[in-house]
Design an enzyme around this catalytic site. Structure first.
Site, PDB file in Angstrom:
ATOM      1  N   GLU A  16       0.723  -1.106   0.065  1.00 36.75           N
ATOM      2  CA  GLU A  16       0.259  -0.132   0.312  1.00 36.75           C
ATOM      3  C   GLU A  16       0.413   1.300  -0.273  1.00 36.75           C
ATOM      4  OE1 GLU A  16      -3.082   1.403   0.103  1.00 36.75           O
ATOM      5  OE2 GLU A  16      -4.560  -0.089   0.724  1.00 36.75           O
ATOM      6  N   ASN A 144     -10.059   6.485   2.924  1.00 35.41           N
ATOM      7  CA  ASN A 144      -8.797   6.078   1.830  1.00 35.41           C
ATOM      8  C   ASN A 144      -7.833   7.144   0.820  1.00 35.41           C
ATOM      9  OD1 ASN A 144      -7.505   4.023   0.772  1.00 35.41           O
ATOM     10  ND2 ASN A 144      -9.071   2.213   1.546  1.00 35.41           N
ATOM     11  N   ASP A 194      -9.981   2.263  -3.548  1.00 32.66           N
ATOM     12  CA  ASP A 194      -8.758   1.945  -2.666  1.00 32.66           C
ATOM     13  C   ASP A 194      -7.907   3.480  -2.737  1.00 32.66           C
ATOM     14  OD1 ASP A 194      -6.617   1.382  -1.075  1.00 32.66           O
ATOM     15  OD2 ASP A 194      -6.801  -0.483  -1.325  1.00 32.66           O
TER      16      ASP A 194
END
Length: 286
Positions: A16, A144, A194
């Site tokens: 991430e 997010n 995301d």
């Protein structure tokens, strides 16, 4: 269309927050569940692990070249030359959760959200330049990916489980946001939005968890491009390189490639000739 190519493969459970470091010209990212942080040097085509410890859910580059880690329990710390120095040891209300994604604003503040945990919903916080912390929004599920419009008058924010990307009015003088509106709604069959970013044309890029793709949208929310990946969970992206036309994307699922795809958990690169925008540098009093 150029095909995404793997540049680093540590079989990350959830790679991430890819973060381009403009001074070092290197890419950093976190494998959140395993508490590892890595970096990649495109000049040498080599990568390495540089940190192991508590989970890092977001990374920001500070103007002095150090990194800010947004972590478990609402902790924020500075990482420099292998040393981690606490800035905020914890947020008492966030002891059961962690930060998730962040963005630096034009004034050098840092926005970062916390995950929903049980009945407690997520929040969006702002780390101010004097080192104080302000809770900006409550009642989010999983705040997010974020981005700013080119005129710096609006902030985008993704709420993943809701499948929505919001746009807020943003005041650079105060860091305040207001007037939330939905700009993009993701169909359930296309996965969960995301991480995101905004390119030099003002177009929105959204990574798609369980959606196998990166998506590009015009500022009015119209889809204009989707790029397939050999991984089910495309988690985030950033632009980098000398001219910011290099796209780096992270993926999840490296612990279960049989179900998540042959490239799951790897970090990918592609270059479509589309220019991104340099991220702002944090200016926190350290």
């Amino acid at each position: 269309m150029k095909t995404p190519k793997i540049i680093a493969d540590y079989h990350c459970h959830n790679a991430e927050v890819p973060t381009w470091h403009p001074m070092e010209k290197r890419l950093y990212w976190s494998d959140i569940p395993t508490g590892r942080v890595f970096r990649y040097d495109p000049a040498r085509a080599s990568s390495e692990q540089i940190y192991a410890g508590d989970s890092v859910g977001a990374i920001a580059v500070h103007e002095d070249g150090s990194l800010l880690f947004f972590m478990n329990k609402g902790a924020i710390a500075r990482w420099q030359n292998g040393t981690l120095t606490p800035i905020i040891p914890e947020i008492p209300a966030e002891r059961e959760t962690r930060f998730n994604d962040c963005i630096v604003d034009p004034a050098g503040r840092v926005f970062s959200g916390t995950m929903q945990k049980g009945d407690r919903l997520g929040s969006l916080y702002r780390l101010n330049t004097d080192g104080t912390l302000t809770q900006v929004l409550e009642h989010l599920q999983i705040p997010n990916g974020m981005g700013f419009t080119l005129d710096r008058k609006h902030l985008y924010l993704t709420d993943s489980p809701k499948g929505e990307i919001y746009i807020f009015d943003y005041d650079v003088s105060t860091g305040d946001i207001s007037n939330r509106q939905v700009v993009i709604t993701i169909p359930e069959r296309e996965g969960v939005p995301d991480g995101m970013t905004v390119d030099a044309e003002g177009y929105i890029w959204s990574a798609r968890w369980d959606g196998h793709h990166l998506f590009r949208y015009s500022p009015d929310g119209t889809e204009v491009l989707r790029i397939p990946f050999p991984a089910k969970k495309v988690s985030a992206l950033t632009f980098g390189g000398d001219d910011y036309t290099d796209i780096y994307a992270t993926t999840a699922g490296g612990d279960n490639r049989a179900e998540e795809g042959e490239g799951a958990g790897a970090v990918f690169h592609l270059n479509l000739g589309i220019r991104g925008m340099p991220e702002f540098l944090a200016k926190i009093a350290l």
